[in-house]
Scaffold this motif. Sequence first.
Motif, PDB file in Angstrom:
ATOM      1  N   ALA A 127      -2.919   7.393  -1.213  1.00  0.00           N
ATOM      2  CA  ALA A 127      -2.627   8.731  -0.700  1.00  0.00           C
ATOM      3  C   ALA A 127      -2.788   8.713   0.810  1.00  0.00           C
ATOM      4  O   ALA A 127      -3.839   8.309   1.323  1.00  0.00           O
ATOM      5  CB  ALA A 127      -3.559   9.764  -1.324  1.00  0.00           C
ATOM      6  N   ARG A 128      -1.750   9.134   1.517  1.00  0.00           N
ATOM      7  CA  ARG A 128      -1.806   9.168   2.984  1.00  0.00           C
ATOM      8  C   ARG A 128      -2.202  10.581   3.408  1.00  0.00           C
ATOM      9  O   ARG A 128      -1.427  11.521   3.276  1.00  0.00           O
ATOM     10  CB  ARG A 128      -0.452   8.764   3.571  1.00  0.00           C
ATOM     11  N   MET A 129      -3.423  10.700   3.945  1.00  0.00           N
ATOM     12  CA  MET A 129      -3.999  12.012   4.226  1.00  0.00           C
ATOM     13  C   MET A 129      -4.090  12.278   5.721  1.00  0.00           C
ATOM     14  O   MET A 129      -5.168  12.408   6.296  1.00  0.00           O
ATOM     15  CB  MET A 129      -5.369  12.122   3.557  1.00  0.00           C
ATOM     16  N   ASN A 178       6.697  12.302   5.458  1.00  0.00           N
ATOM     17  CA  ASN A 178       5.904  13.442   4.965  1.00  0.00           C
ATOM     18  C   ASN A 178       5.983  13.548   3.451  1.00  0.00           C
ATOM     19  O   ASN A 178       6.244  14.613   2.895  1.00  0.00           O
ATOM     20  CB  ASN A 178       6.360  14.740   5.629  1.00  0.00           C
ATOM     21  N   GLU A 179       5.716  12.445   2.761  1.00  0.00           N
ATOM     22  CA  GLU A 179       5.911  12.410   1.311  1.00  0.00           C
ATOM     23  C   GLU A 179       4.977  13.337   0.536  1.00  0.00           C
ATOM     24  O   GLU A 179       5.225  13.626  -0.633  1.00  0.00           O
ATOM     25  CB  GLU A 179       5.785  10.975   0.779  1.00  0.00           C
ATOM     26  N   LEU A 180       3.890  13.818   1.188  1.00  0.00           N
ATOM     27  CA  LEU A 180       2.965  14.719   0.483  1.00  0.00           C
ATOM     28  C   LEU A 180       3.052  16.152   0.996  1.00  0.00           C
ATOM     29  O   LEU A 180       2.188  16.979   0.693  1.00  0.00           O
ATOM     30  CB  LEU A 180       1.529  14.199   0.596  1.00  0.00           C
ATOM     31  N   ALA A 234       0.825  -1.210   0.000  1.00  0.00           N
ATOM     32  CA  ALA A 234       0.000   0.000   0.000  1.00  0.00           C
ATOM     33  C   ALA A 234       0.861   1.263   0.000  1.00  0.00           C
ATOM     34  O   ALA A 234       1.022   1.926   1.023  1.00  0.00           O
ATOM     35  CB  ALA A 234      -0.955   0.000   1.182  1.00  0.00           C
ATOM     36  N   GLY A 235       1.447   1.557  -1.160  1.00  0.00           N
ATOM     37  CA  GLY A 235       2.079   2.848  -1.354  1.00  0.00           C
ATOM     38  C   GLY A 235       3.503   2.991  -0.870  1.00  0.00           C
ATOM     39  O   GLY A 235       3.989   4.115  -0.737  1.00  0.00           O
ATOM     40  N   HIS A 247      -5.415   6.797   3.352  1.00  0.00           N
ATOM     41  CA  HIS A 247      -5.072   6.612   4.769  1.00  0.00           C
ATOM     42  C   HIS A 247      -5.610   7.805   5.549  1.00  0.00           C
ATOM     43  O   HIS A 247      -5.441   8.951   5.144  1.00  0.00           O
ATOM     44  CB  HIS A 247      -3.534   6.477   4.826  1.00  0.00           C
ATOM     45  N   ILE A 248      -6.316   7.513   6.650  1.00  0.00           N
ATOM     46  CA  ILE A 248      -6.777   8.580   7.535  1.00  0.00           C
ATOM     47  C   ILE A 248      -6.048   8.468   8.876  1.00  0.00           C
ATOM     48  O   ILE A 248      -5.697   7.379   9.315  1.00  0.00           O
ATOM     49  CB  ILE A 248      -8.309   8.551   7.740  1.00  0.00           C
TER      50      ILE A 248
END
Length: 377
Positions: free
Chosen positions: A151-153, A122-124, A85-86, A184-185
Amino acid sequence: MFDLILRRARLCDEQLVDIAIQHGKIAAVGEVSGPAQQERDLAGRYYVSAGWIDSHVHCYPKSPIYHDEADTIGMAQGVTTVVDAGSTGADDIDDFYQLTRSATTEVRALINISRTGIVTQNELADMAQIDGDAVVQAVKRRPDFIVGLKARMSSSVVGENGIQPLVRAKAIQQAAGNLPLMVHIGNNPPVLEEIADLLTSGDIITHCFNGKPNRILSPQGELKAAVKNAIARGVKLDIGHGGASFSFEVARQAIAQGILPDTISSDIYCRNRINGPVHSLAHVMSKFFSVGMTLPQIIECVTVNAATGLRLAGKGRLTAGYDADLTIFTVKEEARPFVDAEGEQVLGQQHILPQAVVIAGHWHLTDEGKANHVFDL
């Protein structure tokens, strides 16, 4: 002649059947007659399901943060297919693909919308790392390997960017052929309501029963309206237990209201496998007996639901014509402590023990099966 027949296999509904396998596919289920190169009589003592699918793992061995080996968390633990998963983005997805070709476990991937994947927490946080064209090209190169986007949000990942990485992810998803998007939350910002409002049918909320303030339940224990509406639109709920993302309390409250997970996944990597609280997919699955789920419901979450949610053709069902991926397991009645990511300990009365797998028609013992010598001939 069949390659393998499993005799008197016990299904989750307690029915006993024979299962015949030929050329890597399930050839027949029911009463099977005819010769086989190999037969194994399970004598009704072992359950058999379609091969377990862990739809949220981390097994890119070169990842500096979350890494493991596919066969260690897959075949050895009763899992026939793992979906990373990512861990990797467009920069490393081809390397990851090549590394997994030597695994017995079937490996698929959700590509991170960040080019670098998870090389930092912190890839985003830098929007320049989100390269939609690179994702689309990677999907075109590896259409059988990349089954979705990730996407890890949560605040530690997106930094000051708030909801913007998810807006970009949805645009990339459309350009990439509307593959499933796993989101991801965790801790806010962005708040869960903002995230849920952007999700559409087939998207997946992972860490759905986390115990953080930004959880799916209100302080009064009710399902938040935005999440209820998202589920009504066809958004799916995935467990993604991990080291910080599963709460017995949230699970109990949600399941008591009829809010069941669509998929049970581990979010496993070497550290939470060795030190807990994850240990294995089977260990995570076993926790759900303690929050009101039945064996058939649990197994559906790691077979047909997982295959359907990630569009894994030929997987997830014990049906003629499907891939010959099977998990052979027992359910042990014994008091055993289980711990969630919040530190709550529950004394479970049942735990699932995978003894063997069949992957692409070939029989393999799990670590548990080897330790117990259960299938010594």
